[in-house]
Design a protein around this motif. Structure first.
Motif, short mmCIF file in Angstrom:
data_model
loop_
_atom_site.label_atom_id
_atom_site.label_comp_id
_atom_site.label_asym_id
_atom_site.label_seq_id
_atom_site.Cartn_x
_atom_site.Cartn_y
_atom_site.Cartn_z
N SER A 82 -27.25 116.68 72.98
CA SER A 82 -27.26 118.03 72.41
C SER A 82 -26.46 118.04 71.11
N VAL A 83 -26.51 119.17 70.44
CA VAL A 83 -25.62 119.40 69.31
C VAL A 83 -24.64 120.47 69.77
N ARG A 84 -23.37 120.15 69.70
CA ARG A 84 -22.34 121.10 70.13
C ARG A 84 -21.67 121.67 68.88
N ILE A 85 -21.79 122.97 68.71
CA ILE A 85 -21.30 123.61 67.49
C ILE A 85 -20.18 124.60 67.82
N GLY A 86 -19.02 124.42 67.23
CA GLY A 86 -17.92 125.37 67.39
C GLY A 86 -18.04 126.44 66.32
N ALA A 173 -29.07 121.19 82.28
CA ALA A 173 -30.12 122.19 82.53
C ALA A 173 -31.11 122.27 81.37
N GLY A 174 -30.95 121.42 80.37
CA GLY A 174 -31.95 121.35 79.30
C GLY A 174 -31.59 122.09 78.03
N PHE A 175 -30.36 122.62 77.94
CA PHE A 175 -29.97 123.29 76.69
C PHE A 175 -29.55 122.22 75.68
N ASP A 176 -30.24 122.17 74.54
CA ASP A 176 -29.99 121.09 73.59
C ASP A 176 -29.12 121.52 72.43
N THR A 177 -28.78 122.81 72.40
CA THR A 177 -27.84 123.29 71.39
C THR A 177 -26.80 124.14 72.11
N ILE A 178 -25.54 123.84 71.85
CA ILE A 178 -24.47 124.57 72.53
C ILE A 178 -23.58 125.18 71.45
N PHE A 179 -23.36 126.48 71.55
CA PHE A 179 -22.36 127.13 70.69
C PHE A 179 -21.11 127.35 71.53
N ILE A 180 -19.97 127.04 70.96
CA ILE A 180 -18.71 127.43 71.59
C ILE A 180 -18.02 128.35 70.61
N GLU A 181 -17.91 129.59 71.02
CA GLU A 181 -17.32 130.59 70.13
C GLU A 181 -15.85 130.78 70.46
N THR A 182 -15.04 130.95 69.44
CA THR A 182 -13.66 131.37 69.71
C THR A 182 -13.21 132.27 68.58
N VAL A 183 -12.02 132.85 68.77
CA VAL A 183 -11.56 133.79 67.78
C VAL A 183 -10.58 133.07 66.87
N GLY A 184 -10.73 133.27 65.56
CA GLY A 184 -10.00 132.42 64.61
C GLY A 184 -8.55 132.72 64.41
N VAL A 185 -7.77 132.65 65.45
CA VAL A 185 -6.38 133.01 65.26
C VAL A 185 -5.37 131.94 65.66
N GLY A 186 -5.80 130.77 66.03
CA GLY A 186 -4.78 129.76 66.32
C GLY A 186 -5.23 128.63 67.21
N HIS A 193 -12.54 122.44 68.74
CA HIS A 193 -12.81 121.28 67.89
C HIS A 193 -12.89 120.01 68.74
N SER A 194 -12.07 119.98 69.79
CA SER A 194 -12.02 118.76 70.60
C SER A 194 -13.20 118.63 71.57
N MET A 195 -14.12 119.59 71.55
CA MET A 195 -15.29 119.45 72.43
C MET A 195 -16.59 119.69 71.69
N THR A 196 -16.54 119.75 70.36
CA THR A 196 -17.77 119.99 69.60
C THR A 196 -18.02 118.89 68.57
N ASP A 197 -19.25 118.86 68.08
CA ASP A 197 -19.62 117.87 67.06
C ASP A 197 -19.47 118.44 65.66
N PHE A 198 -19.60 119.75 65.58
CA PHE A 198 -19.68 120.41 64.26
C PHE A 198 -18.88 121.70 64.34
N PHE A 199 -18.12 121.98 63.29
CA PHE A 199 -17.24 123.14 63.35
C PHE A 199 -17.57 124.10 62.21
N LEU A 200 -17.91 125.32 62.57
CA LEU A 200 -18.36 126.30 61.58
C LEU A 200 -17.38 127.47 61.54
#
Ligand code: GDP
Length: 353
Positions: A82-86, A173-186, A193-200
């Motif tokens: 998958s692609v894991r995107i933060g 379960a077949g999800f090939d794109t994963i977003f991990i959202e967080t709030v940008g405060v710390g 970052h430690s569980m994603t491939d790409f950080f946005l």
């Protein structure tokens, strides 16, 4: 953390969690099923069983945790593809709106998307910055998307570990794109970052870094800055901000990935810029798969999470120990009153480990 929240006081926050998420969570069974039942459901892409399996990961009951460990191990060989995107940004920057727009675009290109979250506020206040509003209604009703709010309670490390395990289940379960959202405060960015491939990182035009509450370190770990709300009267300012940030990105040491971080603009509300953003992610993935960085980073992440799991396990074994629970507040009081010192009090408690 406070500063970012203060700056954003007055940003309208819709009141309720998305109805489908609540519905899914409600399905929590009184007693959990057998591991092979969950596994079979996950393999078939059954989102109701997937949701129940995640509830198992989040459970504090020892019996559930044991099952969760078995299930995660069984899912590991089926995961990873998958692609894991933060995705991060301060409250009000437009994270949910962006995830709706970008997620809708991604699913329209044939991908299956899971949206997970790490909500740092749950640790201290048991409340939530990310969860308690009507969020992502379009995606919530999109059959190619699965949305799961942040696990609540526990330490940030614990919450993050559960989210990381949830990634494996979603991938199985077949999800090939994963977003991990967080709030940008710390702190929570580091976990994401430690569980994603790409950080946005989502940002706004017209506010300085300080005002946006974004720490330099967070910008430095980003592969892509997206200046959101580039619409109406704001387009010109957004373009200027993009040029400014593109320049600023060049001043950071070049990332180990070999990728040159980009700044782009988007209007989440109008769905503009999504195609270019997806192309950037795809370009990045091609690069890091070719140069070997993808593989080595995932391997490093696995080691990091092994250590985190050990820490997490030791901490909960310590703090859940009834003898320690009994003595902790009394010793805290004594330390506060100067009747004993911190080190003696700590070693007194640690004797029970
Ligand atoms: P979050 O707190 O970061 O999840 O932000 P939200 O997605 O809830 O958005 C906060 C506010 O910004 C809402 O009123 C949105 O309608 C608005 N918003 C989000 N994206 C855009 C955009 O691209 N353009 C404009 N003009 N407003 C936006």
């Amino acid at each position: 953390m406070d500063s970012a929240l203060k700056v954003n006081q007055g940003v309208p926050q819709p009141p309720e969690i998305n109805p489908r998420a609540r519905e899914i969570i409600k399905k929590k069974p009184g007693k959990s099923l057998a591991v092979p039942v969950y596994l079979e459901g996950i393999r078939k892409g059954d989102v109701s069983l997937l949701a129940q399996s995640i509830t198992l990961i989040e459970s504090t009951l020892e019996e559930d945790r044991k099952k969760a460990r078995e299930l995660v191990s069984a899912c590991l060989p089926l995961s990873g593809n998958s692609v894991r995107i933060g995705i991060t940004g301060v409250p009000g920057v437009g994270k949910s709106t962006f995830i709706e727009a970008f997620g809708t675009h991604i699913t329209s290109t044939g991908h299956k998307l899971a949206v997970l979250a790490i909500d740092p506020s749950s640790e201290r206040t048991k409340g939530s910055i990310l969860g308690d509003k009507t969020r992502m209604e379009t995606l919530a009703n999109n059959p190619r998307a699965f949305i799961r709010p942040s696990p609540s309670g526990g330490t940030l490390g614990g919450v993050a570990r559960k989210t990381r395990e949830t990634i494996f289940l979603c991938e199985a379960a077949g999800f090939d794109t994963i977003f991990i959202e967080t709030v940008g405060v710390g702190q929570s960015e580091t976990a994401v970052h430690s569980m994603t491939d790409f950080f946005l990182l989502l940002m706004l035009a017209g506010a300085g870094d300080g005002l946006q509450g974004i720490k330099r370190g967070i910008m430095e770990m980003s592969d892509l800055l997206v200046i959101n709300k580039a619409d109406g009267d704001n387009i010109e300012k957004a373009l200027q901000a993009r040029a400014l940030y593109q320049g600023a990105l060049q001043l950071f040491p070049p990332p180990l990935s070999g990728w040159k971080p980009l700044a782009l603009t988007a209007s989440s509300i109008e769905g503009k810029g999504m195609k270019t953003i997806l192309e950037a992610v795809e370009q990045y993935m091609r690069l890091v798969k070719e140069n070997g960085y993808f593989k080595s980073r995932r391997a490093e992440q696995a080691v990091y999470w092994m250590r985190e799991s050990i820490d997490d396990h030791l901490l909960s074994r310590f703090y859940d120990n009834p003898e320690i629970k009994g003595k902790l507040s009394e010793l805290e009081r004594k330390v506060r009153e100067g009747k004993t010192d911190s080190f003696s009090a700590a070693s007194e408690l640690l004797k029970h480990l």
